[in-house]
Design a protein around this motif. Structure first.
Motif, PDB file in Angstrom:
ATOM      1  N   LEU A 155       0.833  -1.211   0.000  1.00 51.12           N
ATOM      2  CA  LEU A 155       0.000   0.000   0.000  1.00 51.12           C
ATOM      3  C   LEU A 155       0.867   1.261   0.000  1.00 51.12           C
ATOM      4  O   LEU A 155       0.455   2.296   0.532  1.00 51.12           O
ATOM      5  CB  LEU A 155      -0.934   0.002   1.220  1.00 51.12           C
ATOM      6  N   ALA A 156       2.050   1.184  -0.594  1.00 50.29           N
ATOM      7  CA  ALA A 156       2.965   2.332  -0.587  1.00 50.29           C
ATOM      8  C   ALA A 156       2.337   3.612  -1.131  1.00 50.29           C
ATOM      9  O   ALA A 156       2.622   4.710  -0.630  1.00 50.29           O
ATOM     10  CB  ALA A 156       4.236   1.991  -1.357  1.00 50.29           C
ATOM     11  N   PRO A 157       1.480   3.551  -2.192  1.00 53.29           N
ATOM     12  CA  PRO A 157       0.919   4.811  -2.717  1.00 53.29           C
ATOM     13  C   PRO A 157      -0.181   5.415  -1.843  1.00 53.29           C
ATOM     14  O   PRO A 157      -0.589   6.557  -2.081  1.00 53.29           O
ATOM     15  CB  PRO A 157       0.342   4.394  -4.082  1.00 53.29           C
ATOM     16  N   ALA A 158      -0.694   4.665  -0.858  1.00 50.69           N
ATOM     17  CA  ALA A 158      -1.764   5.169   0.021  1.00 50.69           C
ATOM     18  C   ALA A 158      -1.124   5.996   1.130  1.00 50.69           C
ATOM     19  O   ALA A 158      -1.059   5.582   2.295  1.00 50.69           O
ATOM     20  CB  ALA A 158      -2.578   4.017   0.586  1.00 50.69           C
ATOM     21  N   MET A 159      -0.658   7.191   0.777  1.00 50.87           N
ATOM     22  CA  MET A 159       0.220   7.970   1.660  1.00 50.87           C
ATOM     23  C   MET A 159      -0.515   8.862   2.646  1.00 50.87           C
ATOM     24  O   MET A 159       0.100   9.422   3.549  1.00 50.87           O
ATOM     25  CB  MET A 159       1.166   8.822   0.804  1.00 50.87           C
ATOM     26  N   TRP A 160      -1.820   9.018   2.473  1.00 53.93           N
ATOM     27  CA  TRP A 160      -2.588   9.919   3.327  1.00 53.93           C
ATOM     28  C   TRP A 160      -3.618   9.118   4.115  1.00 53.93           C
ATOM     29  O   TRP A 160      -4.454   8.429   3.527  1.00 53.93           O
ATOM     30  CB  TRP A 160      -3.337  10.954   2.495  1.00 53.93           C
ATOM     31  N   ILE A 161      -3.619   9.224   5.439  1.00 55.96           N
ATOM     32  CA  ILE A 161      -4.714   8.698   6.252  1.00 55.96           C
ATOM     33  C   ILE A 161      -5.753   9.814   6.362  1.00 55.96           C
ATOM     34  O   ILE A 161      -5.460  10.907   6.851  1.00 55.96           O
ATOM     35  CB  ILE A 161      -4.243   8.269   7.646  1.00 55.96           C
ATOM     36  N   ALA A 162      -6.958   9.546   5.894  1.00 51.74           N
ATOM     37  CA  ALA A 162      -7.980  10.593   5.863  1.00 51.74           C
ATOM     38  C   ALA A 162      -9.000  10.472   6.982  1.00 51.74           C
ATOM     39  O   ALA A 162      -9.552  11.479   7.433  1.00 51.74           O
ATOM     40  CB  ALA A 162      -8.706  10.570   4.514  1.00 51.74           C
ATOM     41  N   GLY A 187      -8.136   9.577  -5.073  1.00 54.39           N
ATOM     42  CA  GLY A 187      -9.268   8.733  -4.732  1.00 54.39           C
ATOM     43  C   GLY A 187      -9.095   8.215  -3.327  1.00 54.39           C
ATOM     44  O   GLY A 187      -8.031   8.377  -2.701  1.00 54.39           O
ATOM     45  N   ALA A 188     -10.130   7.587  -2.787  1.00 55.40           N
ATOM     46  CA  ALA A 188     -10.094   7.090  -1.418  1.00 55.40           C
ATOM     47  C   ALA A 188     -10.309   5.579  -1.406  1.00 55.40           C
ATOM     48  O   ALA A 188     -11.190   5.054  -2.099  1.00 55.40           O
ATOM     49  CB  ALA A 188     -11.160   7.781  -0.563  1.00 55.40           C
ATOM     50  N   LEU A 189      -9.492   4.903  -0.622  1.00 57.15           N
ATOM     51  CA  LEU A 189      -9.647   3.478  -0.375  1.00 57.15           C
ATOM     52  C   LEU A 189     -10.078   3.277   1.072  1.00 57.15           C
ATOM     53  O   LEU A 189      -9.433   3.795   1.994  1.00 57.15           O
ATOM     54  CB  LEU A 189      -8.323   2.735  -0.589  1.00 57.15           C
ATOM     55  N   ARG A 190     -11.180   2.552   1.252  1.00 58.21           N
ATOM     56  CA  ARG A 190     -11.555   2.147   2.604  1.00 58.21           C
ATOM     57  C   ARG A 190     -10.869   0.815   2.877  1.00 58.21           C
ATOM     58  O   ARG A 190     -11.116  -0.181   2.192  1.00 58.21           O
ATOM     59  CB  ARG A 190     -13.070   2.023   2.744  1.00 58.21           C
ATOM     60  N   LEU A 207      -5.516  -6.380  16.406  1.00 57.11           N
ATOM     61  CA  LEU A 207      -6.011  -5.082  15.940  1.00 57.11           C
ATOM     62  C   LEU A 207      -6.911  -5.286  14.738  1.00 57.11           C
ATOM     63  O   LEU A 207      -6.580  -6.062  13.832  1.00 57.11           O
ATOM     64  CB  LEU A 207      -4.834  -4.179  15.525  1.00 57.11           C
ATOM     65  N   ASP A 208      -8.036  -4.595  14.739  1.00 54.64           N
ATOM     66  CA  ASP A 208      -8.930  -4.545  13.580  1.00 54.64           C
ATOM     67  C   ASP A 208      -9.213  -3.070  13.333  1.00 54.64           C
ATOM     68  O   ASP A 208      -9.951  -2.436  14.098  1.00 54.64           O
ATOM     69  CB  ASP A 208     -10.214  -5.317  13.876  1.00 54.64           C
ATOM     70  N   LEU A 209      -8.624  -2.523  12.296  1.00 52.76           N
ATOM     71  CA  LEU A 209      -8.696  -1.085  12.042  1.00 52.76           C
ATOM     72  C   LEU A 209      -9.294  -0.837  10.668  1.00 52.76           C
ATOM     73  O   LEU A 209      -8.813  -1.354   9.662  1.00 52.76           O
ATOM     74  CB  LEU A 209      -7.295  -0.469  12.112  1.00 52.76           C
ATOM     75  N   ASP A 210     -10.346  -0.019  10.630  1.00 50.97           N
ATOM     76  CA  ASP A 210     -11.087   0.313   9.417  1.00 50.97           C
ATOM     77  C   ASP A 210     -10.895   1.803   9.174  1.00 50.97           C
ATOM     78  O   ASP A 210     -11.290   2.631  10.012  1.00 50.97           O
ATOM     79  CB  ASP A 210     -12.566  -0.061   9.645  1.00 50.97           C
ATOM     80  N   TYR A 211     -10.290   2.174   8.035  1.00 48.93           N
ATOM     81  CA  TYR A 211      -9.942   3.569   7.814  1.00 48.93           C
ATOM     82  C   TYR A 211      -9.993   3.900   6.335  1.00 48.93           C
ATOM     83  O   TYR A 211     -10.004   3.015   5.474  1.00 48.93           O
ATOM     84  CB  TYR A 211      -8.551   3.883   8.376  1.00 48.93           C
ATOM     85  N   TRP A 212     -10.055   5.198   6.042  1.00 49.54           N
ATOM     86  CA  TRP A 212      -9.941   5.701   4.683  1.00 49.54           C
ATOM     87  C   TRP A 212      -8.516   6.207   4.459  1.00 49.54           C
ATOM     88  O   TRP A 212      -7.981   6.963   5.284  1.00 49.54           O
ATOM     89  CB  TRP A 212     -10.900   6.856   4.436  1.00 49.54           C
ATOM     90  N   ALA A 213      -7.912   5.812   3.355  1.00 49.81           N
ATOM     91  CA  ALA A 213      -6.626   6.345   2.927  1.00 49.81           C
ATOM     92  C   ALA A 213      -6.772   6.908   1.514  1.00 49.81           C
ATOM     93  O   ALA A 213      -7.558   6.391   0.714  1.00 49.81           O
ATOM     94  CB  ALA A 213      -5.543   5.269   2.955  1.00 49.81           C
ATOM     95  N   LEU A 214      -6.036   7.961   1.249  1.00 55.48           N
ATOM     96  CA  LEU A 214      -6.094   8.594  -0.063  1.00 55.48           C
ATOM     97  C   LEU A 214      -4.916   8.146  -0.920  1.00 55.48           C
ATOM     98  O   LEU A 214      -3.827   7.859  -0.409  1.00 55.48           O
ATOM     99  CB  LEU A 214      -6.063  10.119   0.081  1.00 55.48           C
ATOM    100  N   ILE A 215      -5.155   8.094  -2.229  1.00 53.10           N
ATOM    101  CA  ILE A 215      -4.172   7.560  -3.161  1.00 53.10           C
ATOM    102  C   ILE A 215      -4.315   8.272  -4.500  1.00 53.10           C
ATOM    103  O   ILE A 215      -5.416   8.695  -4.887  1.00 53.10           O
ATOM    104  CB  ILE A 215      -4.376   6.027  -3.312  1.00 53.10           C
ATOM    105  N   ALA A 216      -3.221   8.416  -5.210  1.00 49.01           N
ATOM    106  CA  ALA A 216      -3.237   9.093  -6.514  1.00 49.01           C
ATOM    107  C   ALA A 216      -4.038   8.288  -7.531  1.00 49.01           C
ATOM    108  O   ALA A 216      -3.951   7.074  -7.585  1.00 49.01           O
ATOM    109  CB  ALA A 216      -1.816   9.283  -7.006  1.00 49.01           C
ATOM    110  N   LYS A 217      -4.802   9.004  -8.347  1.00 49.13           N
ATOM    111  CA  LYS A 217      -5.534   8.362  -9.442  1.00 49.13           C
ATOM    112  C   LYS A 217      -4.581   8.072 -10.600  1.00 49.13           C
ATOM    113  O   LYS A 217      -3.537   8.736 -10.741  1.00 49.13           O
ATOM    114  CB  LYS A 217      -6.668   9.275  -9.926  1.00 49.13           C
TER     115      LYS A 217
END
Length: 347
Positions: free
Chosen positions: A264-271, A305-308, A337-347
């Motif tokens: 998940l290297a391109p998912a650089m932003w935790i939103a 874009g956003a990945l959940r 740990l069970d963590l559900d989050y949105w991360a942002l990634i380049a289109k």
């Protein structure tokens, strides 16, 4: 003895609507960024290199989102969870602004729920905590709930109030940074994948494992000024349920995030934080592995874009070998740990 010291709040000290202004604002430094990298080994390009950040429109590398979370969280501990048995979960968290070295963070919390537990010895306290920068702008807003000891087990139980928290943050409310991807270089990021390459239902085994050392998790709690006794004081915890200090749950979050770079290297932003739970304790000597599943995708306006993502961390066994849930509907043994989050990634 003098009554000037703070024993922390016990369950019966909390009231619905109570406002807590947490002491000791914290200026974040480049040294803390380096120490955070030393603790967790994260390699995300945006937070690692000024040049990589500047290429997409930032003035420099921002502070890692989870470091911001831990610092704000640490501010809340003396007033919220100094007498905690365990931190139980998170919801409705949003990362709203980047934080840079030199910014000063402060925190406040509002009590939004109370419920005494059936044993009469503890209760669950729900709070909404907000972190602000030196300009008073909100950088982080999240809810958590924590099990707190009672001072007096005979104290009457309050009327139970359990807040109705959403199961996910609406992606339309995510704070996407204004970035320019004209000079975005996948070779610098570490993987060529973009938003459209990740599909709902896809599972990613992050492969690597990392062993928790006693010195590291203690250094982390001090770095965040997290003085909860369950993490900090072996003298008291040696006589407790486990006979030793619990590793701070946020330490596991950051270990899992660091591991997730591999895939998940391109998912650089935790939103945003949709939900999260520390499902079992970790101790020094445990080895943590992680896998992630893409739960949802959201095509945002602009270049991101956003990945959940659900990231599941397990201890002492490769995460890919673990069933997520047991036949009894409970978390499988080893899941921490069970963590559900949105991360942002380049289109």
């Amino acid at each position: 003895m003098s009554g000037k010291t703070n024993p922390g709040n016990f369950f019966e000290d909390f009231e619905i609507g109570q406002e807590l202004v947490h002491a000791t604002p914290r200026t974040v430094t480049e040294g803390e960024t380096a120490l955070y990298t030393a603790l967790y080994g994260g390699r995300f390009a945006l937070q690692s290199a000024d040049r990589a950040a500047q290429d997409i429109g930032y003035p420099g590398a921002p502070i890692d989102d989870w470091l911001v979370f831990h610092i704000v969280f640490g501010k809340t501990v003396p007033d919220v969870s100094l007498n905690a048995v365990a931190n139980l979960g998170y919801a409705q968290g949003r990362f709203l602004l980047p934080v840079y070295p030199g910014d000063t963070l402060s925190a406040t919390s509002t009590v939004i729920g109370l419920k005494e537990n059936s044993n009469g010895k503890t209760g669950t306290v729900y709070v909404n905590s907000v972190g602000r920068n030196q300009e008073g702008r909100i950088v982080l807003d999240y809810c958590r709930w924590v099990m707190i000891r009672k001072r007096d087990e005979s104290a009457p139980a309050p009327e139970p109030v359990v807040p109705d928290l959403p199961d996910r943050v609406d992606p339309a409310t995510l704070a996407a940074p204004g970035v320019d991807l004209a000079d975005y270089d996948p070779r610098v990021i570490g993987q060529p994948h973009r938003f459209g390459d990740y599909k709902v239902g896809e599972k990613i085994d992050h492969v690597d494992g990392v062993t928790i050392e006693e010195a590291e998790h203690m250094m982390a709690t001090r770095l965040y000024q997290n003085t909860a006794k369950v993490h900090f004081n072996q003298h008291t915890e040696g006589e407790g349920r486990f006979g030793r200090r619990l590793v701070y749950g946020g330490h596991i979050i950051s270990l899992a995030r660091g591991l997730s770079y591999n895939g998940l290297a391109p998912a650089m932003w935790i939103a945003a934080i949709n939900a999260g739970g520390h499902t079992a304790p970790c101790f020094a000597g445990d080895t943590v592995y992680a896998w992630s599943e893409i739960l949802e995708t959201a095509d945002l306006d602009g270049p991101l874009g956003a990945l959940r993502i659900r990231t599941v961390a397990c201890k002492n066994g490769n995460a890919a070998e673990f069933p997520y849930m047991g036949d009894d509907g409970k978390y499988a043994r080893g899941v921490v740990l069970d963590l559900d989050y949105w991360a942002l990634i380049a289109k």
